[in-house]
Design a protein around this motif. Sequence first.
Motif, PDB file in Angstrom:
ATOM      1  N   GLU A 193      26.838  20.771 -10.162  1.00  0.00           N
ATOM      2  CA  GLU A 193      27.528  19.536 -10.572  1.00  0.00           C
ATOM      3  C   GLU A 193      27.391  18.462  -9.582  1.00  0.00           C
ATOM      4  OE1 GLU A 193      31.046  22.604 -12.761  1.00  0.00           O
ATOM      5  OE2 GLU A 193      31.400  21.585 -10.620  1.00  0.00           O
ATOM      6  N   ASP A 194      27.463  18.828  -8.451  1.00  0.00           N
ATOM      7  CA  ASP A 194      27.215  17.750  -7.373  1.00  0.00           C
ATOM      8  C   ASP A 194      25.865  16.884  -7.675  1.00  0.00           C
ATOM      9  OD1 ASP A 194      29.692  18.582  -6.352  1.00  0.00           O
ATOM     10  OD2 ASP A 194      28.637  19.683  -4.655  1.00  0.00           O
ATOM     11  N   LEU A 195      25.014  17.489  -7.993  1.00  0.00           N
ATOM     12  CA  LEU A 195      23.575  16.772  -8.137  1.00  0.00           C
ATOM     13  C   LEU A 195      23.620  16.081  -9.638  1.00  0.00           C
ATOM     14  CD1 LEU A 195      21.040  19.598  -7.310  1.00  0.00           C
ATOM     15  CD2 LEU A 195      21.694  17.509  -5.942  1.00  0.00           C
ATOM     16  N   LYS A 196      24.385  16.652 -10.418  1.00  0.00           N
ATOM     17  CA  LYS A 196      24.457  15.695 -11.693  1.00  0.00           C
ATOM     18  C   LYS A 196      25.433  14.451 -11.640  1.00  0.00           C
ATOM     19  CE  LYS A 196      26.120  16.241 -16.426  1.00  0.00           C
ATOM     20  NZ  LYS A 196      26.912  16.985 -17.387  1.00  0.00           N
ATOM     21  N   LEU A 197      26.116  14.741 -10.698  1.00  0.00           N
ATOM     22  CA  LEU A 197      27.239  13.554 -10.225  1.00  0.00           C
ATOM     23  C   LEU A 197      26.339  12.650  -9.453  1.00  0.00           C
ATOM     24  CD1 LEU A 197      30.108  12.102  -9.871  1.00  0.00           C
ATOM     25  CD2 LEU A 197      30.405  13.340  -7.977  1.00  0.00           C
ATOM     26  N   LEU A 198      25.583  13.183  -8.675  1.00  0.00           N
ATOM     27  CA  LEU A 198      24.797  11.959  -7.763  1.00  0.00           C
ATOM     28  C   LEU A 198      23.986  11.425  -8.653  1.00  0.00           C
ATOM     29  CD1 LEU A 198      24.131  10.986  -4.999  1.00  0.00           C
ATOM     30  CD2 LEU A 198      22.517  13.304  -4.916  1.00  0.00           C
ATOM     31  N   SER A 199      23.281  12.122  -9.430  1.00  0.00           N
ATOM     32  CA  SER A 199      22.288  11.468 -10.191  1.00  0.00           C
ATOM     33  C   SER A 199      22.527  10.625 -11.196  1.00  0.00           C
ATOM     34  CB  SER A 199      21.303  12.570 -11.006  1.00  0.00           C
ATOM     35  OG  SER A 199      22.190  13.188 -12.139  1.00  0.00           O
ATOM     36  N   GLU A 200      23.994  10.734 -11.726  1.00  0.00           N
ATOM     37  CA  GLU A 200      24.682   9.785 -12.725  1.00  0.00           C
ATOM     38  C   GLU A 200      25.180   8.577 -11.828  1.00  0.00           C
ATOM     39  OE1 GLU A 200      26.481  13.117 -15.834  1.00  0.00           O
ATOM     40  OE2 GLU A 200      27.866  11.910 -14.328  1.00  0.00           O
ATOM     41  N   THR A 201      25.547   8.670 -10.596  1.00  0.00           N
ATOM     42  CA  THR A 201      25.951   7.502  -9.830  1.00  0.00           C
ATOM     43  C   THR A 201      24.835   6.625  -9.440  1.00  0.00           C
ATOM     44  OG1 THR A 201      27.823   8.714  -9.020  1.00  0.00           O
ATOM     45  CG2 THR A 201      27.332   6.745  -7.762  1.00  0.00           C
ATOM     46  N   LEU A 202      23.737   7.448  -9.172  1.00  0.00           N
ATOM     47  CA  LEU A 202      22.544   6.616  -8.717  1.00  0.00           C
ATOM     48  C   LEU A 202      21.653   6.014 -10.029  1.00  0.00           C
ATOM     49  CD1 LEU A 202      20.935   8.902  -6.113  1.00  0.00           C
ATOM     50  CD2 LEU A 202      21.862   6.839  -5.627  1.00  0.00           C
TER      51      LEU A 202
END
Length: 104
Positions: A15-24
């Motif tokens: 979930e953290d990696l998904k959030l990070l990729s969406e933000t980037l």
Amino acid sequence: MPTTRTQPDDVRINEDLKLLSETLEDVLKFSGDRADEAWIEIRKNAEQALADVKERLGTASESYYQRAKDAACQADGYVRDNPWHGVGIGATVGLVLGLLLARH
């Protein structure tokens, strides 16, 4: 053994990696002026998300290391208490691995 966590570490990391990729992705897609207020806010959010994920990944890797260490200590204790069981398990694992490797 009951746990107090609501989610396994792998789920939280995903979930953290998904959030990070969406933000980037938001940062990369934004085509406004670099001095624009929205771009500055998105960049700040991306940097914070990256820092949060790095911190959680560091904590998760320490947790995995500790669990592996605990499992190794338990296995060592079991083998010391039951040496012939350990020999049998080792022989069985060796036989299975040998058969699997011989197939390829």
